[in-house]
Design a protein around this motif. Structure first.
Motif, PDB file in Angstrom:
ATOM      1  N   ASN A 139      -1.569   7.530  -3.323  1.00  0.00           N
ATOM      2  CA  ASN A 139      -1.833   7.706  -4.757  1.00  0.00           C
ATOM      3  C   ASN A 139      -0.809   8.678  -5.335  1.00  0.00           C
ATOM      4  N   GLU A 173      -3.512   3.266  -2.159  1.00  0.00           N
ATOM      5  CA  GLU A 173      -3.834   2.208  -3.121  1.00  0.00           C
ATOM      6  C   GLU A 173      -2.805   1.097  -2.988  1.00  0.00           C
ATOM      7  N   TYR A 232       0.826  -1.200   0.000  1.00  0.00           N
ATOM      8  CA  TYR A 232       0.000   0.000   0.000  1.00  0.00           C
ATOM      9  C   TYR A 232       0.867   1.259   0.000  1.00  0.00           C
TER      10      TYR A 232
END
Length: 282
Positions: free
Chosen positions: A172, A180, A169
């Motif tokens: 963005n 994301e 993770y």
């Protein structure tokens, strides 16, 4: 007055068949000394018998020692490999060293820190006794399997080692407001930089989509796949057989990208796994 002792004795031999006789004169002294002669002969015979007995015993001991020595030599000979076996064992060792050198060179070309072959056996290696040839044969087969497995396992760097984004993770990269999941790792570089396959395999996709842009997907053995995304150009097509370290494309910024880089994925049975674990053999 005593009569003189005879100086000779006469022995008469009579042949009754022919009716003739023959006489032999022997000095009387010899007859008187006959007992001494017999004694001397008996002593000499005894000495000879004793000497023969001692000699026979000595020869027997020597034969026994000789047989024992021959037995020990035979045992030692069985412990020494036959010339052909020694040559075969040496050939196996040389073949193993050649495979290790090949693996070392292979890893170096792919950017993996390889191992050192010099003195790998330790200081006692030179004095090591040769094991049975079967041992070298098994070891040789093991090395063959090791190399075969290695060339089909993603290993090393597909591009210049300038890692900019890790697996997992992350924020963005376009607006930084959300997180994301990043299914691979990114290598920064320049447009046109060469991208190389990290293992032997076969191209199962070479084309474009909206996310990866131009990308190449290669299937390897044991359920492994590697993906190379955001290319400016793909240099291979579906169905091509690929060798490790082969150039398969050029770096670019196609698809969902913020600049020239390579998106690199390693998949196991269809699921993304961390490619960092495959960059080195630690």
């Amino acid at each position: 007055m005593t009569s003189p002792k005879p100086t000779k004795c006469t022995i008469i031999i009579v042949d009754p068949k022919k009716g003739s006789s023959r006489s032999i004169s022997i000095p009387a002294l010899h007859l008187y000394n006959m007992r001494y002669y017999i004694l001397i002969i008996a002593v000499v015979t005894g000495v000879l018998i004793t000497a023969c007995s001692v000699l026979y015993t000595s020869v027997g001991q020597q034969n026994e020692e000789r047989e024992k020595l021959l037995s020990e030599i035979n045992i030692l000979q069985q412990q020494i490999p036959a010339p052909d076996d020694t040559l075969n064992a040496r050939n196996y060792v040389e073949r193993m060293e050649a495979k290790l050198s090949k693996i070392s060179e292979y890893l170096q070309k792919r950017g993996v820190k390889s191992f050192v072959l010099d003195g790998a056996g330790g200081p006692e290696y030179k004095d090591l006794k040769l094991a049975p040839v079967e041992y070298y044969s098994v070891y040789d087969e093991y090395m063959e399997q090791l190399f075969e497995g290695l060339v089909y396992t993603p290993t090393g760097f597909p591009a210049k080692p300038k890692l900019t984004s890790n697996f997992g993770y992350r924020r963005n990269p376009f607006h930084g407001k959300t997180t994301e999941f990043h299914s691979g790792i990114d290598f920064r570089g320049n447009k046109g930089d060469k991208i190389r396959s990290t293992a032997n395999g076969e191209v199962v996709f070479s084309g474009r989509n909206s996310g990866y842009g131009i990308y190449v997907l290669i299937r390897h053995q044991n359920g492994f796949e590697t993906l190379y995304g955001h290319l400016s150009k793909a240099l291979v097509k579906k169905g091509d057989k690929i060798a490790a370290n082969q150039v398969i494309g050029e770096m670019g910024s196609t698809g969902r990208s913020t600049g020239p880089h390579l998106h690199y994925e390693v998949r196991k049975n269809g699921r993304p796994i961390n490619p960092v674990d495959f960059l080195n053999l630690d």
